[in-house]
Design a protein around this motif. Sequence first.
Motif, mmCIF file in Angstrom:
data_model
loop_
_atom_site.group_PDB
_atom_site.id
_atom_site.type_symbol
_atom_site.label_atom_id
_atom_site.label_comp_id
_atom_site.label_asym_id
_atom_site.label_seq_id
_atom_site.Cartn_x
_atom_site.Cartn_y
_atom_site.Cartn_z
ATOM 1 N N MET A 124 0.729 -1.205 -0.123
ATOM 2 C CA MET A 124 0.014 -0.030 0.061
ATOM 3 C C MET A 124 0.907 1.337 -0.141
ATOM 4 N N VAL A 125 0.615 2.107 -0.876
ATOM 5 C CA VAL A 125 1.267 3.313 -0.865
ATOM 6 C C VAL A 125 0.998 4.350 0.233
ATOM 7 N N GLN A 126 1.832 4.793 0.924
ATOM 8 C CA GLN A 126 1.565 5.698 2.014
ATOM 9 C C GLN A 126 1.383 7.300 1.641
ATOM 10 N N ASP A 127 0.592 7.907 2.027
ATOM 11 C CA ASP A 127 0.718 9.357 1.901
ATOM 12 C C ASP A 127 1.525 10.010 2.890
ATOM 13 N N ALA A 128 1.750 11.379 2.770
ATOM 14 C CA ALA A 128 3.046 12.200 3.326
ATOM 15 C C ALA A 128 2.663 12.217 4.904
ATOM 16 N N PHE A 129 1.473 12.315 5.230
ATOM 17 C CA PHE A 129 1.238 12.218 6.594
ATOM 18 C C PHE A 129 1.185 10.875 7.190
ATOM 19 N N ALA A 130 1.004 9.822 6.855
ATOM 20 C CA ALA A 130 1.275 8.525 7.103
ATOM 21 C C ALA A 130 2.505 8.173 7.451
ATOM 22 N N GLN A 131 3.433 8.456 6.427
ATOM 23 C CA GLN A 131 4.762 8.340 6.524
ATOM 24 C C GLN A 131 5.403 9.015 7.680
ATOM 25 N N LYS A 132 4.970 10.199 8.191
ATOM 26 C CA LYS A 132 5.741 11.148 9.068
ATOM 27 C C LYS A 132 5.117 10.377 10.321
ATOM 28 N N GLU B 229 4.409 7.267 10.789
ATOM 29 C CA GLU B 229 5.071 5.862 11.308
ATOM 30 C C GLU B 229 6.551 6.485 11.939
ATOM 31 N N HIS B 230 7.141 7.339 11.289
ATOM 32 C CA HIS B 230 8.370 7.801 11.754
ATOM 33 C C HIS B 230 8.651 8.508 13.224
ATOM 34 N N ILE B 231 7.301 9.038 13.319
ATOM 35 C CA ILE B 231 7.208 9.545 14.874
ATOM 36 C C ILE B 231 6.952 8.359 15.937
ATOM 37 N N LEU B 232 6.054 7.529 15.503
ATOM 38 C CA LEU B 232 5.930 6.307 16.270
ATOM 39 C C LEU B 232 7.167 5.300 16.487
ATOM 40 N N GLN B 233 7.857 5.441 15.485
ATOM 41 C CA GLN B 233 9.270 4.550 15.622
ATOM 42 C C GLN B 233 10.100 5.525 16.718
ATOM 43 N N GLU B 234 10.187 6.778 16.325
ATOM 44 C CA GLU B 234 10.966 7.464 17.340
ATOM 45 C C GLU B 234 10.808 7.399 18.816
ATOM 46 N N ILE B 235 9.437 7.433 18.861
ATOM 47 C CA ILE B 235 8.807 7.468 20.404
ATOM 48 C C ILE B 235 9.095 6.057 21.048
#
Lengths: 275, 275
Positions: B1-9, B11-17
């Motif tokens: 599934m292609v992610q939109d920009a917000f969904a990518q951001k 995912e990144h934030i959740l990984q960081e946390i």
Amino acid sequence: MVQDAFAQKKEHILQEISSSESDLSPKGSIDEPCIPIIELINSHPDMVTTSSCSGRVSVFIEGNKVRDGSHKSGGKGDGGKWLFVTHESSKVNGWIEKFKDMIEFKPEEECDLDSTVQYVLYKFEPLILHVKCRNFETAAKLFNIAMSCGFRESGVGSNNIVAMRINIKLDIPIGYKAPGDPQNVLRFFVSKRYITIIDQLSTRKFGENAIKLRELHNRIEVAFNPAKDQPSVPQPQTESKEARRERKRNAGLLRQKALLEAQEAANELHENAQL
Amino acid sequence: MVQDAFAQKKEHILQEISSSESDLSPKGSIDEPCIPIIELINSHPDMVTTSSCSGRVSVFIEGNKVRDGSHKSGGKGDGGKWLFVTHESSKVNGWIEKFKDMIEFKPEEECDLDSTVQYVLYKFEPLILHVKCRNFETAAKLFNIAMSCGFRESGVGSNNIVAMRINIKLDIPIGYKAPGDPQNVLRFFVSKRYITIIDQLSTRKFGENAIKLRELHNRIEVAFNPAKDQPSVPQPQTESKEARRERKRNAGLLRQKALLEAQEAANELHENAQL
């Protein structure tokens, strides 16, 4: 001159503020240290202040704490009583003398603090300003200025109203009034000496607060130029199609700029993940 | 599934946390009482939590107060020292016992509090949540929910990040460390009895705070429905021109609705003109 909707609203707000009836505070007028920043902001066609407090020390007996079935604390509330309020640093010291006949200082004494006692609270609250802006771009710009000079608890609310808040506070329970006690007896669980200490700290906080107020004033003055800035919507009757296209383009660029400027603040928030 | 920009951001934030390295707090992990609301918010495609604190009691020696030439107070700061931090109501009482050998309780004694002393501060800080939203409509909706259940110091910041704040606080100077004193001597200008009183008040505030957290959780759960709500931007590859037009129209209606809902909160601000 035909006024646009924001200018009409602004005029209405300014009229309301200048009539003392709309002022619900114990003070009832605009604080003198706020006047320069209020005048600066209101001289800009895209902003109007809707409320302000330059900072204050307050001492009060807490009122009714139960609302909507939940337990609420921290505000004066219904049935509360102001003992002392000042917005002036020079008037802090010595307030306690007026109440010395009704206060028993018992810092070491055991006391039964059940849920029916009313606490006496001592607060220092810093500058707070609410500013309604014509549009999101102006609100974002003002928000960024506030964050960048230390007003870290600022935020944009509904209708492009920016709340500018800073965390220079004291919030101290100093005593109580028991339900069986006569009206004029307050029991303090701190010493009189302690009151002198927190008065001294409040005086310093007024100083810090004044510095931050000046800093905010100067940054706003540099960032917005009321003398040159035109309202960001032109008078409807004078705009050509080309001018409208140009204005829309500029608004888009401004918005982009505001978002870029916002990036730094957002990154900082982000780094503080999990306080 | 292609992610939109917000969904990518997101995912990144959740990984960081989830990686503890990005957590700058003394605690270093997500507070347990926050987990349900964080999971609720993050289960919605248009929101992601960027930071949280469920509420805490902290006691610390203030650090370096001078920054940028101005006088700053209230934070731990450089050279400050945590004495005690807890996010759990049950762990508040008794903290003072661990320090009894290094504290002199002298509530009545004169003391020379010049600008070089480091104060010992006792704080209760309530729930704070930062939530990044996909768009302004979602941020406005979340902001209105927060305001309507008592989080009166909330605001929208940069990049549609909503800060949800409530004013259930204690901010109390309880003692100091003089520059000439040995490392392990703290002079308290309150009594040991007073510490017991503010510990008891903190315990109550944890209770109030928990009620407000539940209320906020329930209101968000009712207002947003993660199971049914779709991301407010569709997957790019599947959208027809008609769908796009319909989506734009709906976004406009949503924005209108958000602004209408915002009116009440704004009016309330307005009535409080001049605190």
